[in-house]
Design a protein around this motif. Structure first.
Motif, PDB file in Angstrom:
ATOM      1  N   ASP A 216       0.849  -1.190   0.000  1.00 34.03           N
ATOM      2  CA  ASP A 216       0.000   0.000   0.000  1.00 34.03           C
ATOM      3  C   ASP A 216       0.884   1.239   0.000  1.00 34.03           C
ATOM      4  O   ASP A 216       1.502   1.580   1.004  1.00 34.03           O
ATOM      5  CB  ASP A 216      -0.913  -0.004   1.229  1.00 34.03           C
ATOM      6  CG  ASP A 216      -1.922   1.142   1.195  1.00 34.03           C
ATOM      7  OD1 ASP A 216      -1.895   1.931   0.235  1.00 34.03           O
ATOM      8  OD2 ASP A 216      -2.740   1.237   2.138  1.00 34.03           O
ATOM      9  N   SER A 217       0.948   1.895  -1.145  1.00 33.10           N
ATOM     10  CA  SER A 217       1.774   3.104  -1.258  1.00 33.10           C
ATOM     11  C   SER A 217       1.055   4.346  -0.742  1.00 33.10           C
ATOM     12  O   SER A 217       1.661   5.411  -0.667  1.00 33.10           O
ATOM     13  CB  SER A 217       2.180   3.324  -2.714  1.00 33.10           C
ATOM     14  OG  SER A 217       1.030   3.592  -3.515  1.00 33.10           O
ATOM     15  N   ARG A 218      -0.245   4.228  -0.422  1.00 35.29           N
ATOM     16  CA  ARG A 218      -1.063   5.366   0.017  1.00 35.29           C
ATOM     17  C   ARG A 218      -0.971   6.506  -0.995  1.00 35.29           C
ATOM     18  O   ARG A 218      -0.900   7.682  -0.654  1.00 35.29           O
ATOM     19  CB  ARG A 218      -0.631   5.841   1.406  1.00 35.29           C
ATOM     20  CG  ARG A 218      -0.749   4.785   2.498  1.00 35.29           C
ATOM     21  CD  ARG A 218      -0.231   5.288   3.828  1.00 35.29           C
ATOM     22  NE  ARG A 218      -1.026   6.399   4.312  1.00 35.29           N
ATOM     23  CZ  ARG A 218      -0.580   7.338   5.151  1.00 35.29           C
ATOM     24  NH1 ARG A 218       0.686   7.282   5.580  1.00 35.29           N
ATOM     25  NH2 ARG A 218      -1.357   8.329   5.556  1.00 35.29           N
ATOM     26  N   LEU A 219      -1.032   6.119  -2.261  1.00 36.48           N
ATOM     27  CA  LEU A 219      -0.874   7.071  -3.356  1.00 36.48           C
ATOM     28  C   LEU A 219      -2.212   7.726  -3.690  1.00 36.48           C
ATOM     29  O   LEU A 219      -3.254   7.073  -3.693  1.00 36.48           O
ATOM     30  CB  LEU A 219      -0.335   6.343  -4.589  1.00 36.48           C
ATOM     31  CG  LEU A 219       0.099   7.198  -5.767  1.00 36.48           C
ATOM     32  CD1 LEU A 219       1.399   7.921  -5.434  1.00 36.48           C
ATOM     33  CD2 LEU A 219       0.303   6.319  -7.003  1.00 36.48           C
ATOM     34  N   VAL A 220      -2.167   9.015  -3.976  1.00 41.43           N
ATOM     35  CA  VAL A 220      -3.346   9.774  -4.395  1.00 41.43           C
ATOM     36  C   VAL A 220      -3.015  10.496  -5.697  1.00 41.43           C
ATOM     37  O   VAL A 220      -1.978  11.157  -5.801  1.00 41.43           O
ATOM     38  CB  VAL A 220      -3.779  10.781  -3.317  1.00 41.43           C
ATOM     39  CG1 VAL A 220      -4.923  11.654  -3.829  1.00 41.43           C
ATOM     40  CG2 VAL A 220      -4.201  10.055  -2.044  1.00 41.43           C
ATOM     41  N   TYR A 221      -3.900  10.336  -6.678  1.00 35.74           N
ATOM     42  CA  TYR A 221      -3.778  11.016  -7.966  1.00 35.74           C
ATOM     43  C   TYR A 221      -4.748  12.201  -8.011  1.00 35.74           C
ATOM     44  O   TYR A 221      -5.885  12.096  -7.547  1.00 35.74           O
ATOM     45  CB  TYR A 221      -4.213  10.065  -9.085  1.00 35.74           C
ATOM     46  CG  TYR A 221      -3.139   9.283  -9.772  1.00 35.74           C
ATOM     47  CD1 TYR A 221      -1.883   9.118  -9.220  1.00 35.74           C
ATOM     48  CD2 TYR A 221      -3.389   8.682 -11.005  1.00 35.74           C
ATOM     49  CE1 TYR A 221      -0.913   8.373  -9.870  1.00 35.74           C
ATOM     50  CE2 TYR A 221      -2.437   7.934 -11.663  1.00 35.74           C
ATOM     51  CZ  TYR A 221      -1.203   7.789 -11.096  1.00 35.74           C
ATOM     52  OH  TYR A 221      -0.246   7.056 -11.737  1.00 35.74           O
ATOM     53  N   VAL A 222      -4.321  13.285  -8.612  1.00 35.66           N
ATOM     54  CA  VAL A 222      -5.243  14.363  -8.974  1.00 35.66           C
ATOM     55  C   VAL A 222      -4.868  14.813 -10.382  1.00 35.66           C
ATOM     56  O   VAL A 222      -3.707  15.145 -10.646  1.00 35.66           O
ATOM     57  CB  VAL A 222      -5.175  15.548  -7.992  1.00 35.66           C
ATOM     58  CG1 VAL A 222      -6.163  16.633  -8.408  1.00 35.66           C
ATOM     59  CG2 VAL A 222      -5.477  15.087  -6.569  1.00 35.66           C
ATOM     60  N   SER A 223      -5.861  14.806 -11.289  1.00 35.95           N
ATOM     61  CA  SER A 223      -5.587  15.072 -12.702  1.00 35.95           C
ATOM     62  C   SER A 223      -6.410  16.241 -13.212  1.00 35.95           C
ATOM     63  O   SER A 223      -7.500  16.542 -12.703  1.00 35.95           O
ATOM     64  CB  SER A 223      -5.904  13.830 -13.545  1.00 35.95           C
ATOM     65  OG  SER A 223      -5.052  12.769 -13.205  1.00 35.95           O
ATOM     66  N   ARG A 224      -5.861  16.876 -14.219  1.00 30.69           N
ATOM     67  CA  ARG A 224      -6.508  18.027 -14.837  1.00 30.69           C
ATOM     68  C   ARG A 224      -6.108  18.083 -16.304  1.00 30.69           C
ATOM     69  O   ARG A 224      -4.992  17.672 -16.661  1.00 30.69           O
ATOM     70  CB  ARG A 224      -6.083  19.311 -14.118  1.00 30.69           C
ATOM     71  CG  ARG A 224      -6.993  20.501 -14.339  1.00 30.69           C
ATOM     72  CD  ARG A 224      -6.536  21.705 -13.533  1.00 30.69           C
ATOM     73  NE  ARG A 224      -7.561  22.739 -13.548  1.00 30.69           N
ATOM     74  CZ  ARG A 224      -7.381  23.988 -13.136  1.00 30.69           C
ATOM     75  NH1 ARG A 224      -6.180  24.356 -12.679  1.00 30.69           N
ATOM     76  NH2 ARG A 224      -8.357  24.876 -13.195  1.00 30.69           N
ATOM     77  N   GLU A 225      -6.991  18.594 -17.138  1.00 30.63           N
ATOM     78  CA  GLU A 225      -6.697  18.743 -18.563  1.00 30.63           C
ATOM     79  C   GLU A 225      -6.433  20.212 -18.878  1.00 30.63           C
ATOM     80  O   GLU A 225      -7.069  21.111 -18.309  1.00 30.63           O
ATOM     81  CB  GLU A 225      -7.860  18.225 -19.412  1.00 30.63           C
ATOM     82  CG  GLU A 225      -8.117  16.740 -19.246  1.00 30.63           C
ATOM     83  CD  GLU A 225      -9.284  16.248 -20.079  1.00 30.63           C
ATOM     84  OE1 GLU A 225      -9.787  17.037 -20.927  1.00 30.63           O
ATOM     85  OE2 GLU A 225      -9.709  15.100 -19.893  1.00 30.63           O
ATOM     86  N   TYR A 226      -5.517  20.424 -19.828  1.00 31.48           N
ATOM     87  CA  TYR A 226      -5.147  21.771 -20.257  1.00 31.48           C
ATOM     88  C   TYR A 226      -5.151  21.831 -21.778  1.00 31.48           C
ATOM     89  O   TYR A 226      -4.933  20.814 -22.457  1.00 31.48           O
ATOM     90  CB  TYR A 226      -3.747  22.143 -19.747  1.00 31.48           C
ATOM     91  CG  TYR A 226      -3.632  22.261 -18.245  1.00 31.48           C
ATOM     92  CD1 TYR A 226      -3.625  23.507 -17.625  1.00 31.48           C
ATOM     93  CD2 TYR A 226      -3.509  21.127 -17.439  1.00 31.48           C
ATOM     94  CE1 TYR A 226      -3.503  23.629 -16.241  1.00 31.48           C
ATOM     95  CE2 TYR A 226      -3.386  21.237 -16.059  1.00 31.48           C
ATOM     96  CZ  TYR A 226      -3.387  22.482 -15.466  1.00 31.48           C
ATOM     97  OH  TYR A 226      -3.270  22.592 -14.106  1.00 31.48           O
ATOM     98  N   VAL A 262      -2.611  15.999 -17.474  1.00 22.85           N
ATOM     99  CA  VAL A 262      -1.666  16.211 -16.381  1.00 22.85           C
ATOM    100  C   VAL A 262      -2.160  15.496 -15.135  1.00 22.85           C
ATOM    101  O   VAL A 262      -3.318  15.666 -14.727  1.00 22.85           O
ATOM    102  CB  VAL A 262      -1.490  17.714 -16.088  1.00 22.85           C
ATOM    103  CG1 VAL A 262      -0.534  17.925 -14.914  1.00 22.85           C
ATOM    104  CG2 VAL A 262      -0.975  18.440 -17.339  1.00 22.85           C
ATOM    105  N   THR A 263      -1.310  14.676 -14.555  1.00 19.37           N
ATOM    106  CA  THR A 263      -1.615  14.004 -13.299  1.00 19.37           C
ATOM    107  C   THR A 263      -0.506  14.297 -12.304  1.00 19.37           C
ATOM    108  O   THR A 263       0.672  14.064 -12.597  1.00 19.37           O
ATOM    109  CB  THR A 263      -1.740  12.482 -13.498  1.00 19.37           C
ATOM    110  OG1 THR A 263      -2.884  12.197 -14.319  1.00 19.37           O
ATOM    111  CG2 THR A 263      -1.912  11.762 -12.168  1.00 19.37           C
TER     112      THR A 263
END
Length: 476
Positions: A216-226, A262-263
């Motif tokens: 469990d890397s406790r990873l969180v992604y947040v992505s957005r487009e440009y 973009v992530t």
């Protein structure tokens, strides 16, 4: 070299029927291979399957940046001739993996150089829609959407003989107009992804579940487009890996529709905010400034979207003493990776090539055993790379063996060498792209370059600058 198999070399069953549960990347690749052996192939998914390359309900990761490594590109083009050209026509961007992508590992920029490793930047939904349309057009293929596989069913001797489907519509239980249905099959493939119920299914059939390895890397992604315009950058993609000192990273990929995908990602409590200003500030705290400098020039098209990454799980089906005939597990249902390493889709492609070879060697009894053994050898490399990388971080729980510590120490030194030496960088990318075995990193030629004294080397992050001259070319 891709082993080519045609219907004339495989043990074909023109009256045979294979069922694939799951219409994601893995399920569609499995279905394509099965058409070479079975006269009928049915692909079943609980979602409504869009044909316009938009994210769907059952694949929330479709909103985030994905990578198809060079080995995956090769296999997909072999299975679907002309796919690359069609995707490029739809807006995908072809690239030289080493020359057109800016890589940062441990805060160090890998030396760019022309190579023969070819990649393609394309969104997950666009790739999935293209594969779906091609698989659906194959003779004997049926796509059932908005249907859910409840469980495999067995016949005499305990072999799987089909699947039980929930009634039509999204409802999973029986009711008026939604009666369950049994669908016979000679082979059932579980490609239902990260949320699969394979462990429960095996128990219902009277079998022990596969041993599991979890990280469990406790990873969180947040992505957005440009919005993407000509001249935004001299690279097709920039990949900033998180470091032990700075557990934050990000990726920007050229996407179809004149977009940058973009992530940003973080671990534990240090994760990207979902408010636009906080998102931008987080990009400024990455180990190197390149991605942040790019975002400062771009026009946002969407709001940031968050996803908490599930635990990485490897299910060791190859270690089971008993397993039902007529049943396989494939793709993320077999092993789900930390997605920040970009391996999942390419591993699924490699598994499809392995399944093709297993079927060509003769289906029937023992197919699952042969496939799981080959799939395990495929998974070994990306699993060891991602798990070893995750275990650099104190917040990640897992056994830190002497082998893991020594390997991480060597890889760190390799990244130092790859700053200046394109041959070392090429060796690393060849392994990371599943084009070469990990032993290649320890070959005498690479080892000598990695261990060469390099006084005064420090992490670098040039925000711009010309690409290296042709003399830096490295062979495939």
């Amino acid at each position: 070299m891709i082993k080519r198999v045609t219907r004339t070399t495989a043990e074909t069953r023109p009256d045979g029927h294979a069922v694939v549960a799951g219409a994601g990347i893995g399920g569609l690749l499995a279905a394509r291979v099965l058409t070479e052996t079975f006269g009928r192939v049915t692909v079943i998914d609980r979602d409504e399957l869009p044909d316009q390359g938009v994210p769907r309900r059952g694949v929330p990761q479709g909103h985030h940046a994905h990578g198809l490594l060079s080995r995956g590109c090769e296999i997909l083009e072999d299975l679907f001739p002309g796919l690359t050209a069609d995707l490029v026509a739809a807006g995908a961007t072809p690239c030289d993996i080493q020359n057109d992508v800016r890589w940062y590992n441990d805060g160090r920029r890998l030396r760019s150089a022309p190579s023969r490793m070819r990649g393609l930047t394309v969104s997950r939904p666009r790739l999935e829609a293209s594969l779906l349309s091609r698989v659906a057009a194959l003779p004997g293929v049926t796509i059932l959407e908005r249907r859910e596989v409840v469980e495999p069913i067995t016949g005499a001797g305990g072999a799987v003989t089909g699947v039980r489907l929930a009634g039509a519509g999204r409802e999973a239980g029986p009711g008026p107009g939604h009666e369950p249905e049994d669908l016979p099959a000679d082979l059932v493939v579980n490609a239902t992804g990260r949320g699969n119920r394979g462990t429960e299914w095996l128990r219902r059939l009277g079998y022990e579940p596969a041993p599991e390895e979890r990280v469990d890397s406790r990873l969180v992604y947040v992505s957005r487009e440009y919005r993407r315009r000509p001249g935004d950058a001299e690279f097709v993609a920039v990949i900033v890996g998180h470091t032990a000192a700075v557990p934050r990273g990000g990726v920007a990929l050229s996407g179809e529709g004149d977009r940058w995908l973009v992530t940003l990602f973080g671990m534990g409590d240090d994760v990207p905010p979902v408010d636009p200003d906080g998102y931008h500030r987080f990009a400024g705290r990455l180990p190197v400034p390149d991605l942040h400098l790019l975002l400062e020039r771009l026009e946002p098209l969407t709001e940031p979207r968050l996803m908490r990454i599930p635990v990485s799980i490897r299910r060791r089906y190859e270690r089971l003493d008993r397993f039902p005939e007529g049943y396989l597990v494939f793709g993320d249902a077999l092993c789900q990776f930390n997605p920040s390493y970009g391996q999942g889709m390419t591993v699924a492609a490699c598994e499809a090539a392995a399944l093709r070879e297993c079927l060509a060697d003769g289906g029937g009894a023992g197919l699952a055993r042969r496939f799981f053994d080959r799939a395990a050898r495929i998974i070994d490399v990306p699993w060891d790379m991602s798990v070893g990388g995750d275990l650099r971080f104190p917040s990640v729980e897992g056994p830190r063996t002497l082998r893991t510590r020594l390997l991480n120490r060597y890889i760190s030194r390799l990244h130092v060498a790859a700053e200046a030496d394109p041959v070392v960088g090429h060796a690393f990318l060849s392994v990371a792209n599943l084009q070469a075995p990990p032993q290649h990193l320890m070959s005498p030629g690479v080892l000598a370059r990695v261990l060469r004294p390099r006084a005064g080397r420090t992490p670098t992050s040039p925000p711009a600058g010309p690409r290296p001259a042709a003399r830096d070319h490295v062979p495939a």
